[in-house]
Design a protein around this motif. Structure first.
Motif, PDB file in Angstrom:
ATOM      1  N   PHE A   1      -8.108  -2.601   8.082  1.00  0.00           N
ATOM      2  CA  PHE A   1      -6.894  -3.403   8.088  1.00  0.00           C
ATOM      3  C   PHE A   1      -7.260  -4.865   8.344  1.00  0.00           C
ATOM      4  O   PHE A   1      -8.322  -5.160   8.893  1.00  0.00           O
ATOM      5  CB  PHE A   1      -5.927  -2.925   9.178  1.00  0.00           C
TER       6      PHE A   1
ATOM      7  N   ASP B   1      -4.673  10.717   7.119  1.00  0.00           N
ATOM      8  CA  ASP B   1      -3.539   9.910   6.666  1.00  0.00           C
ATOM      9  C   ASP B   1      -2.558   9.644   7.803  1.00  0.00           C
ATOM     10  O   ASP B   1      -1.995   8.549   7.915  1.00  0.00           O
ATOM     11  CB  ASP B   1      -2.815  10.614   5.519  1.00  0.00           C
ATOM     12  N   LYS B   2      -2.345  10.645   8.657  1.00  0.00           N
ATOM     13  CA  LYS B   2      -1.454  10.454   9.805  1.00  0.00           C
ATOM     14  C   LYS B   2      -1.981   9.372  10.734  1.00  0.00           C
ATOM     15  O   LYS B   2      -1.213   8.568  11.268  1.00  0.00           O
ATOM     16  CB  LYS B   2      -1.297  11.765  10.568  1.00  0.00           C
TER      17      LYS B   2
ATOM     18  N   THR C   1      -2.226   6.199  20.226  1.00  0.00           N
ATOM     19  CA  THR C   1      -2.416   7.023  19.033  1.00  0.00           C
ATOM     20  C   THR C   1      -3.404   8.168  19.232  1.00  0.00           C
ATOM     21  O   THR C   1      -3.531   9.006  18.340  1.00  0.00           O
ATOM     22  CB  THR C   1      -2.913   6.162  17.858  1.00  0.00           C
TER      23      THR C   1
ATOM     24  N   THR D   1       0.672   3.424   3.687  1.00  0.00           N
ATOM     25  CA  THR D   1       1.107   2.834   4.952  1.00  0.00           C
ATOM     26  C   THR D   1       2.294   1.884   4.813  1.00  0.00           C
ATOM     27  O   THR D   1       2.956   1.576   5.803  1.00  0.00           O
ATOM     28  CB  THR D   1      -0.054   2.054   5.592  1.00  0.00           C
TER      29      THR D   1
ATOM     30  N   GLU E   1     -10.026   2.701   5.688  1.00  0.00           N
ATOM     31  CA  GLU E   1      -9.597   2.697   7.095  1.00  0.00           C
ATOM     32  C   GLU E   1      -9.659   1.289   7.675  1.00  0.00           C
ATOM     33  O   GLU E   1      -9.754   1.112   8.880  1.00  0.00           O
ATOM     34  CB  GLU E   1     -10.462   3.655   7.930  1.00  0.00           C
TER      35      GLU E   1
ATOM     36  N   ASP F   1       0.845  -1.182   0.000  1.00  0.00           N
ATOM     37  CA  ASP F   1       0.000   0.000   0.000  1.00  0.00           C
ATOM     38  C   ASP F   1       0.887   1.240   0.000  1.00  0.00           C
ATOM     39  O   ASP F   1       1.833   1.335   0.791  1.00  0.00           O
ATOM     40  CB  ASP F   1      -0.896  -0.019   1.239  1.00  0.00           C
TER      41      ASP F   1
ATOM     42  N   LEU G   1      -3.890   6.793   9.879  1.00  0.00           N
ATOM     43  CA  LEU G   1      -3.692   5.489   9.239  1.00  0.00           C
ATOM     44  C   LEU G   1      -2.239   5.041   9.335  1.00  0.00           C
ATOM     45  O   LEU G   1      -1.951   3.866   9.594  1.00  0.00           O
ATOM     46  CB  LEU G   1      -4.136   5.560   7.778  1.00  0.00           C
ATOM     47  N   LYS G   2      -1.309   5.966   9.124  1.00  0.00           N
ATOM     48  CA  LYS G   2       0.114   5.616   9.210  1.00  0.00           C
ATOM     49  C   LYS G   2       0.491   5.196  10.630  1.00  0.00           C
ATOM     50  O   LYS G   2       1.260   4.240  10.824  1.00  0.00           O
ATOM     51  CB  LYS G   2       0.973   6.801   8.780  1.00  0.00           C
ATOM     52  N   SER G   3      -0.044   5.911  11.633  1.00  0.00           N
ATOM     53  CA  SER G   3       0.302   5.589  13.021  1.00  0.00           C
ATOM     54  C   SER G   3      -0.254   4.227  13.416  1.00  0.00           C
ATOM     55  O   SER G   3       0.418   3.449  14.111  1.00  0.00           O
ATOM     56  CB  SER G   3      -0.217   6.674  13.966  1.00  0.00           C
TER      57      SER G   3
ATOM     58  N   ALA H   1      -0.909   1.745  11.297  1.00  0.00           N
ATOM     59  CA  ALA H   1      -0.124   0.757  10.551  1.00  0.00           C
ATOM     60  C   ALA H   1       1.202   0.474  11.249  1.00  0.00           C
ATOM     61  O   ALA H   1       1.629  -0.683  11.364  1.00  0.00           O
ATOM     62  CB  ALA H   1       0.123   1.257   9.128  1.00  0.00           C
TER      63      ALA H   1
ATOM     64  N   ARG I   1      -3.526  -3.567   4.506  1.00  0.00           N
ATOM     65  CA  ARG I   1      -4.540  -2.516   4.439  1.00  0.00           C
ATOM     66  C   ARG I   1      -5.463  -2.899   3.301  1.00  0.00           C
ATOM     67  O   ARG I   1      -5.063  -2.909   2.138  1.00  0.00           O
ATOM     68  CB  ARG I   1      -3.916  -1.150   4.176  1.00  0.00           C
TER      69      ARG I   1
END
Length: 431
Positions: free
Chosen positions: A336, A308-309, A362, A259, A334, A256, A311-313, A315, A330
């Motif tokens: 997983f 996006d932040k 988070t 992420t 949103e 992805d 989702l990255k955190s 992940a 992913r």
């Protein structure tokens, strides 16, 4: 006698000049050494095809015996003091450069050539002969360079403390192979007699001895760093052939972009394989589907960059919590998924650990972040990825509809005690 002395003088001059450039690589750059190495390629091939001198043991070409042998030793030096990823650059550069030359010559043939005032025209036949000889010689060099490095490393297992013998045997063996290969082309293209093969082989053995002596002297007297310990042949081969780059591209193609997790396509393919393996071996396999609660409102209120932040955190957090053998995907905006080789109770504990970690790690001062999850395990009623996913998704929906921030994985059938109670496919299924 004079010819022998001149050949030795050429070898010393060539080696001295090249190692001087190599020794100053940290000041003037390694590119100077590599360009000088490649610039000699035409002269090597031209001399090997037309320029021969008589020695007591046969006909010898300085292009083959001195320049080509020296180039091979320089590539070995580059590998010894740098690494496989560095030495492969001139190897592939020479190969592709000659392929480019042949392609251009084929196009140049189509020109309507205008003669010069004195009536001279280009000798296309000469260009053809040299082009194909250079292509053949470069192809051999490509094989030679990989062989000499692999042989050098293989001998390191037995001759680690005998550097001179290790280098000499490596160079002599590969030059013998090269002499047989290049003489074949010379014989059919330039009509070279058998005396050229025998004389060339004797000369290359002499070159192997001379260059090995000079290389060991240079390494011991002018290079301060230790010679690296022998390395794994498979790793070296993968690097020399760019296989690790290919594998990295294949791996990246299934990732992805946001992420870095495995994507939905990989979930479909890897998931089917994992379920089949679980059924075949009777080892447990569980699926967790995780959804970020109220994610749309985060995007609407704080913007997609903030979403996006989040989702990255999440992940990154999933990557820290799961075991190395687990796979994290992913599979939606949103959403997983985790495939883990755990029985149902252990998968539920993993889900709770993730839920608690997301909630405590988070969340921000602006908003809280929670997740909901549904869990299913391969069993009597979930014998394919679609069934496994449908059950986990159903339980995720229940978690969302009953208040969110929870993990739902009601056991049913063989999920009751977390064990796979079915037997192998060819036998009857247990209760």
């Amino acid at each position: 006698m004079l010819n022998s002395f001149l050949l030795l003088a050429e070898a010393v001059f060539y080696f001295g000049t090249m190692v001087t450039l190599f020794g100053f690589r940290n000041r003037i750059g390694l590119g100077v050494f590599v360009c000088a190495l490649g610039a000699m390629h035409f002269l090597e091939t031209y001399l090997a095809s037309v320029f021969y001198v008589a020695l007591p043991f046969g006909m010898v070409s300085p292009g083959s015996a001195v320049l080509f042998s020296g180039k091979l030793v320089m590539l070995l030096l580059l590998y010894i003091k740098e690494d496989a990823a560095t030495v492969r650059q001139p190897i592939y550069g020479l190969l592709l450069g000659n392929a480019l030359m042949i392609g251009l010559v084929l196009i140049l043939r189509l020109h309507d050539i205008a003669p010069l005032p004195d009536g001279k025209l280009p000798d296309i036949a000469f260009i053809d002969k040299m082009g194909w000889l250079m292509a053949w010689g470069t192809s051999l060099l490509f094989i030679d360079a990989i062989l000499i490095i692999l042989l050098y490393e293989k001998l390191g297992k037995y001759l680690r403390n005998a550097l001179f013998t290790r280098i000499l045997v490596s160079v002599a063996c590969v030059l013998t192979f090269d002499q047989a290969g290049f003489f074949t082309a010379l014989h059919f293209i330039a009509g070279a007699p058998v005396a050229v093969f025998l004389g060339g082989w004797f000369a290359k053995m002499g070159a192997a001895l001379a260059f090995s002596i000079m290389l060991v002297a240079y390494l011991r007297w002018f290079e301060a760093r230790q010679i690296p310990a022998p390395r794994g042949l498979s790793d070296i081969f993968d690097t020399l052939t760019y296989r690790e780059r290919y594998e990295a591209l294949v791996e990246q193609a299934g990732r992805d972009g946001l992420t870095g997790l495995l994507n939905r396509g990989r979930f479909d393919s890897d998931g089917e394989a994992a379920v089949a393996a679980s059924l075949r071996t009777a080892k447990p396999l569980s699926l967790l589907i995780i959804d970020v609660d109220h994610f749309k409102s985060i995007n609407d209120r704080f913007g997609h960059a903030e979403g996006d932040k989040v989702l990255k955190s999440i992940a990154a957090l999933l990557g820290e919590i799961v075991s190395p053998e687990d796979q994290v995907f992913r599979i939606g905006g949103e959403e997983f998924a985790i495939l883990c080789s755990r029985p149902h109770p252990a998968a539920r504990l993993l889900g709770e650990s993730i839920r608690h970690a997301v909630k405590t790690s988070t969340s921000t001062s602006r908003f809280d972040i929670t997740i909901s999850a549904g869990i299913s395990t391969v069993g009597e009623t979930t014998r394919c990825l679609a069934d496994l996913f449908a059950l986990a998704d159903q339980r995720l929906y229940k978690a969302k509809s009953t208040g969110r921030d929870r993990v739902v994985g009601e056991p049913g059938g063989n999920e009751a005690d977390g064990r796979n109670t079915w037997t192998r496919p060819e036998r009857s299924v247990g209760a």
